[in-house]
Motif scaffolding. Structure first.
Motif, short mmCIF file in Angstrom:
data_model
loop_
_atom_site.label_atom_id
_atom_site.label_comp_id
_atom_site.label_asym_id
_atom_site.label_seq_id
_atom_site.Cartn_x
_atom_site.Cartn_y
_atom_site.Cartn_z
N SER A 77 20.32 -3.84 29.24
CA SER A 77 20.82 -2.93 30.27
C SER A 77 20.72 -1.46 29.86
N LEU A 78 20.49 -1.21 28.57
CA LEU A 78 20.39 0.17 28.09
C LEU A 78 19.10 0.82 28.57
N HIS A 79 19.09 2.14 28.62
CA HIS A 79 17.99 2.85 29.25
C HIS A 79 16.88 3.26 28.29
N THR A 80 17.16 3.34 26.99
CA THR A 80 16.15 3.77 26.03
C THR A 80 16.20 2.88 24.78
N MET A 81 15.10 2.86 24.03
CA MET A 81 15.08 2.13 22.78
C MET A 81 16.01 2.78 21.76
N PHE A 82 16.21 4.09 21.87
CA PHE A 82 17.16 4.77 20.99
C PHE A 82 18.56 4.20 21.18
N GLU A 83 18.95 3.98 22.43
CA GLU A 83 20.26 3.40 22.71
C GLU A 83 20.34 1.96 22.21
N VAL A 84 19.23 1.24 22.31
CA VAL A 84 19.18 -0.13 21.78
C VAL A 84 19.43 -0.10 20.27
N ALA A 85 18.76 0.81 19.57
CA ALA A 85 18.93 0.92 18.12
C ALA A 85 20.38 1.28 17.78
N GLU A 86 20.98 2.17 18.57
CA GLU A 86 22.39 2.52 18.34
C GLU A 86 23.29 1.31 18.49
N LEU A 87 23.07 0.51 19.53
CA LEU A 87 23.90 -0.68 19.77
C LEU A 87 23.74 -1.70 18.66
N VAL A 88 22.52 -1.95 18.24
CA VAL A 88 22.28 -2.91 17.16
C VAL A 88 22.90 -2.40 15.87
N GLY A 89 22.78 -1.10 15.62
CA GLY A 89 23.38 -0.52 14.42
C GLY A 89 24.89 -0.65 14.42
N ARG A 90 25.53 -0.39 15.55
CA ARG A 90 26.98 -0.54 15.64
C ARG A 90 27.39 -1.99 15.44
N THR A 91 26.60 -2.90 16.00
CA THR A 91 26.91 -4.33 15.85
C THR A 91 26.82 -4.76 14.40
N MET A 124 6.50 3.22 23.22
CA MET A 124 7.00 2.25 22.26
C MET A 124 7.79 2.95 21.16
N GLN A 125 8.76 2.25 20.59
CA GLN A 125 9.54 2.80 19.49
C GLN A 125 9.80 1.70 18.47
N LEU A 126 9.95 2.13 17.21
CA LEU A 126 10.25 1.21 16.12
C LEU A 126 11.28 1.87 15.21
N TYR A 127 12.38 1.15 14.93
CA TYR A 127 13.47 1.70 14.13
C TYR A 127 13.78 0.79 12.95
N HIS A 128 14.13 1.42 11.84
CA HIS A 128 14.65 0.71 10.66
C HIS A 128 16.14 0.99 10.60
N ILE A 129 16.94 -0.06 10.75
CA ILE A 129 18.40 0.09 10.81
C ILE A 129 19.01 -0.36 9.48
N TYR A 130 19.83 0.51 8.92
CA TYR A 130 20.45 0.25 7.63
C TYR A 130 21.81 -0.42 7.81
N PRO A 131 22.36 -1.02 6.72
CA PRO A 131 23.65 -1.73 6.83
C PRO A 131 24.79 -0.85 7.33
N GLN A 132 24.69 0.45 7.08
CA GLN A 132 25.76 1.36 7.52
C GLN A 132 25.68 1.65 9.02
N GLY A 133 24.61 1.17 9.69
CA GLY A 133 24.47 1.34 11.12
C GLY A 133 23.58 2.49 11.53
N ASN A 134 23.22 3.37 10.59
CA ASN A 134 22.31 4.46 10.92
C ASN A 134 20.87 3.97 10.84
N PHE A 135 19.92 4.80 11.29
CA PHE A 135 18.54 4.32 11.37
C PHE A 135 17.56 5.48 11.37
N ILE A 136 16.29 5.14 11.11
CA ILE A 136 15.18 6.09 11.19
C ILE A 136 14.12 5.52 12.11
N CYS A 137 13.24 6.40 12.61
CA CYS A 137 12.24 6.02 13.60
C CYS A 137 10.83 6.16 13.03
#
Length: 244
Positions: A77-91, A124-137
């Motif tokens: 339901s999120l609008h951008t891949m950035f928001e997807v990465a944020e949600l996965v990071g928070r989870t 297209m976007q690709l993110y590396h999500i770290y255990p702390q929830g932050n990420f790089i693109c």
């Protein structure tokens, strides 16, 4: 341990993960570490995981539970891949903190994630999500990420991979990266799960599981080994003066 690799290139994306998990030499199992989500014609999202298996399964379980219960927000339901990465990071961060609040002990439950894909109307976007929830693109200068046992497969990617490389060549390059890793590290094992996504198609890839008897993978692995041996033999020999 495990090895996962994801590429974000001009023509599309490539995702490969091994399936071996181990809790000591006498407890080795096969678990999937590559997951796909999406809505045909609208979005494709791929998640790869390396690290603590319980943490990984809990994160994926939360994401699937959000979808099944139509909870908002969710990755469809999120609008951008950035928001997807944020949600996965928070989870991911929430799962680890729910086990223990001790920051030192939390490292025992760490896992890293790769999240890639495309939503209609966006690149297209690709993110590396770290255990702390932050990420790089990923960028065109650094078009790939690795997690897990990456060191053995990194040299071929650094030397041969480029952003404008055709997807079939990029897939071959990635498989050689895995062949090198499998040869040098017993904690990474077959079968391999492979996905190739073509840019702007918004078709959820079916993927392929490469088994140990796969004819193509066996052929290129052997040819790569033979090529390295031949190349070494063809290098100029050092003279005695070189050591003086």
């Amino acid at each position: 341990m495990t090895y996962c690799c994801a590429l974000r290139l001009e023509q599309g994306m490539v995702f490969i993960s091994d399936t071996r998990t181990n809790a000591g030499v006498d407890h080795i199992s096969v678990f999937r570490k590559l997951y796909t989500f999406g809505i045909p014609g609208e979005r494709v999202i791929v998640i790869q995981a390396s690290g603590n298996l319980a943490t990984t399964q809990a994160v994926i379980g939360h994401i699937k539970n959000q979808l099944e219960l139509n909870q908002e927000p969710n990755i469809l339901s999120l609008h951008t891949m950035f928001e997807v990465a944020e949600l996965v990071g928070r989870t991911l961060k929430h799962v680890i903190e729910s086990v223990t609040t001790d920051t030192m002990e939390q490292s025992n439950y760490y896992c890293s994630l790769l999240v890639g894909g495309q939503i209609a109307g966006q690149d297209m976007q690709l993110y590396h999500i770290y255990p702390q929830g932050n990420f790089i693109c990923a960028t065109s200068d650094t078009p790939y990420f690795q997690i897990g046992e990456s060191k053995y497969g990194k040299p071929i990617l650094d030397r041969a991979l480029s952003y404008d490389m055709p997807l079939d060549e990029a897939l071959r390059c990635s498989l050689i990266s895995f062949a090198s890793t499998l040869r040098s590290n017993v904690s990474v094992g077959m079968p391999l799960d492979v996905l190739v996504y073509h840019k702007d198609t918004f078709e959820i890839p079916v993927g392929k599981r490469i088994q140990e008897d796969d004819e193509y993978f066996t052929k290129i692995s052997k040819q790569w080994s033979d090529t390295l041996k031949k190349g070494l033999q063809e290098l100029p020999k050092p003279t005695l003066d070189y050591f003086q």
